[in-house]
Enzyme design. Structure first.
Site, short mmCIF file in Angstrom:
data_model
loop_
_atom_site.label_atom_id
_atom_site.label_comp_id
_atom_site.label_asym_id
_atom_site.label_seq_id
_atom_site.Cartn_x
_atom_site.Cartn_y
_atom_site.Cartn_z
N GLY A 20 7.50 -81.21 -53.42
CA GLY A 20 6.81 -79.86 -53.65
C GLY A 20 6.07 -80.27 -54.75
O GLY A 20 6.17 -78.95 -55.54
N SER A 22 2.67 -79.85 -55.35
CA SER A 22 1.47 -79.50 -55.29
C SER A 22 1.16 -77.93 -54.85
O SER A 22 1.03 -77.28 -53.92
CB SER A 22 0.60 -80.16 -53.88
OG SER A 22 -1.04 -79.98 -54.06
N SER A 28 3.16 -78.42 -48.82
CA SER A 28 3.84 -79.31 -49.86
C SER A 28 5.01 -78.22 -50.32
O SER A 28 6.17 -78.82 -50.54
CB SER A 28 2.89 -79.73 -50.99
OG SER A 28 3.58 -80.25 -52.17
N ASN A 110 -9.09 -87.76 -50.86
CA ASN A 110 -9.11 -87.56 -52.36
C ASN A 110 -9.15 -88.56 -53.39
O ASN A 110 -9.27 -88.50 -54.56
CB ASN A 110 -7.91 -86.72 -52.76
CG ASN A 110 -7.66 -85.63 -52.12
OD1 ASN A 110 -6.64 -85.43 -51.38
ND2 ASN A 110 -8.39 -84.56 -52.06
N ARG A 138 -1.19 -86.78 -59.31
CA ARG A 138 -2.37 -87.22 -58.91
C ARG A 138 -3.28 -87.97 -60.04
O ARG A 138 -4.03 -88.92 -59.75
CB ARG A 138 -3.20 -86.27 -57.82
CG ARG A 138 -2.31 -85.82 -56.88
CD ARG A 138 -3.10 -85.98 -55.63
NE ARG A 138 -3.46 -86.92 -55.05
CZ ARG A 138 -4.19 -87.25 -53.64
NH1 ARG A 138 -4.30 -86.37 -53.03
NH2 ARG A 138 -4.55 -88.44 -53.78
N GLU A 174 -11.82 -83.58 -57.21
CA GLU A 174 -10.69 -83.96 -55.94
C GLU A 174 -11.35 -84.76 -54.90
O GLU A 174 -10.86 -84.86 -53.78
CB GLU A 174 -10.39 -82.59 -55.65
CG GLU A 174 -9.72 -81.86 -56.43
CD GLU A 174 -8.26 -82.05 -56.94
OE1 GLU A 174 -7.54 -82.39 -55.99
OE2 GLU A 174 -7.79 -81.89 -57.92
N HIS A 250 -8.42 -77.33 -50.76
CA HIS A 250 -9.41 -78.38 -50.85
C HIS A 250 -10.55 -77.57 -49.72
O HIS A 250 -9.95 -76.96 -48.62
CB HIS A 250 -9.16 -79.65 -50.41
CG HIS A 250 -8.46 -80.40 -51.39
ND1 HIS A 250 -7.55 -81.26 -51.06
CD2 HIS A 250 -8.76 -80.59 -52.79
CE1 HIS A 250 -6.90 -81.63 -52.27
NE2 HIS A 250 -7.81 -81.21 -53.36
N CYS A 368 -7.41 -85.83 -44.20
CA CYS A 368 -6.79 -85.95 -45.47
C CYS A 368 -6.55 -87.61 -45.66
O CYS A 368 -6.78 -88.23 -46.75
CB CYS A 368 -5.67 -85.37 -46.04
SG CYS A 368 -5.69 -83.56 -46.51
#
Length: 444
Positions: A20, A22, A28, A110, A138, A174, A250, A368
């Site tokens: 979790g 994000s 997420s 990404n 990230r 991103e 996004h 993604c």
């Protein structure tokens, strides 16, 4: 010379878990602390990639990153043997350990922004790794991402690799998740649509109030400059801050493009009419803007099903198809819309559904998982051929997953020092399968 849009899917790493991490990504957060299945996740991704290759698409894979990231844990003050570092971090800073174990590099949308040779002044394919500064887990990816891209697209005659942008909020980048290229043919000059969440240097522009806007206008403009793009081949468009606050972290969660098609939700953008007019003018020809109205599919249903985090591909017969997660079938409103879409006079003629639930539960759909790279025949021949999907590679990678991956992983398991050995052993073998050389810290 034939032109293609290749898809390079991220291989799911051995530490795929649900921590979790994000904020702003509803899936997420809502699935945090559940047990994951790294083996199933990797196999689901491989199955999708192989299916696209079987459809006649150019399909490749990108290696995952080294996790747990011991290098980063050492940088932030943990010392001792590898096992001691993991054990100390688990006690003193478990959130940081979770971040350093994230398998988020699987979402290669990404990984970078890519501009094809048809658009760039030097006639090369340009790559800029995303700095991903908005999320710590990230932000530790870009250097290794660059190494993997250089080992995959490893011919300087055809490929131009840039460093990631400065690691500052002004340049929050991103990658391709906020970038779509529109064109009439992959080999012709196109229009690159850069979508941003806010302007970092102009306080008067709209911005979300609940969740962060991860992509800045300044980052998008910087990438366009690095990639040697002309003004007439770029459009910069702001995402609607209200949908960011509803979980659209996004742009590829609210729109997706392919060739002369842009498939989008009516609430996706600000200043939509003017920007679409700019796209039409710069495209010098027909563009199909396929709008999904709110009364057809709500933002909530779009986010839950990832209707727009689908891939639109052009099949060898010239028809377009949507590659969708099975979650779209399971959502009544979305499934009804997609069935209706196929009856309309648009270039999209098929919808193909794939089970990628392990990725979906962590906030990433089919789009993604892939990085799009438009290339001609010579450029494809210059790619590291060991990374291109075929029957032999599919079989070998599945055997590799069976050999090295666990079928269950909880957040508590991240403190297991054995996971370091398992992950490094797996990645060391993978570099030999894909002929990547030394792209990881532990190999140096």
């Amino acid at each position: 010379m034939k032109q293609f849009e290749a898809n390079f899917d991220g291989l799911v790493g051995p530490t795929h878990n649900y921590a979790g991490l994000s904020f702003g990504n509803v899936a997420s957060y809502s699935n945090a602390a559940q047990a994951s299945n790294p083996k199933a996740a990797a196999k689901q991704g491989l199955q999708k990639a192989k299916a696209l290759a079987d459809l006649g698409m150019v399909q490749g894979v990108l290696a995952p990153q080294e996790r747990p990231d011991l290098y980063t844990l050492r940088r932030i003050g943990f010392s001792g043997s590898d096992a001691e570092i993991i054990q100390k971090a688990a006690v003193q800073a478990p959130a940081l350990l979770n971040a350093c174990c994230s398998a988020s590099s699987m979402w290669t949308a990404n990984a970078a922004t890519v501009s094809p040779s048809a658009d760039t002044r030097d006639g090369k394919v340009h790559f800029t790794p995303a700095n991903l500064v908005d999320k710590f887990h990230r932000s530790i990816e870009p250097l290794t991402t660059g190494n993997i891209l250089k080992s995959t697209f490893n011919n300087e005659r055809y490929f131009h690799h840039h460093s990631h942008l400065p690691e500052h909020s002004y340049f929050g980048d991103e990658g391709a998740a906020n970038h779509t290229r529109l064109c009439h043919d992959y080999g012709e000059a196109g229009v690159e649509l850069f979508v941003y969440g806010q302007s970092a240097t102009n306080p008067n522009t709209p911005k979300p109030t609940k969740f962060p806007a991860r992509q800045t206008l300044e980052a998008s403009q910087a990438v366009a400059r690095l990639h040697q793009l002309e003004d007439e081949s770029c459009v910069f468009m702001q995402q609607n801050p209200d949908v960011i606050d509803q979980g659209v972290f996004h742009n590829d969660v609210i729109s997706v493009g392919n060739q002369n098609v842009l498939f989008y939700h009516e609430q996706a953008f600000l200043d939509t009419d003017a920007k679409f007019a700019e796209i039409r003018q710069k495209m010098n020809g027909d563009v199909h803007f396929i709008k999904v109205a709110t009364d057809q599919v709500s933002i909530n249903d779009a986010v839950k099903s990832y209707l727009f985090n689908t891939q639109i591909i052009t099949l060898p017969n010239g028809e377009m198809a949507i590659i969708a997660p099975t979650d779209c079938q399971e959502n009544p409103a979305v499934f009804a819309y997609l069935n209706e879409l196929l009856t309309l006079n648009t270039p999209i003629k098929q919808v193909k559904y794939f089970d990628v639930k392990q990725s979906m539960q962590n906030g990433g759909g089919p789009a993604c998982l892939r990085l799009r790279v438009a290339m001609n025949e010579n450029e494809i021949a210059a790619v590291n051929q060991n990374t291109l999907m075929n029957d032999a590679l599919f079989t070998r990678l599945n055997l590799w997953v069976d050999k090295h991956y666990r079928d269950q992983l909880t957040v508590n398991d991240l403190a297991d020092p054995q996971l370091i050995i398992e992950s490094r052993t797996a990645l060391d073998e993978l570099t030999q399968i894909l002929k990547l050389g030394s792209v990881y810290q532990f190999q140096k």
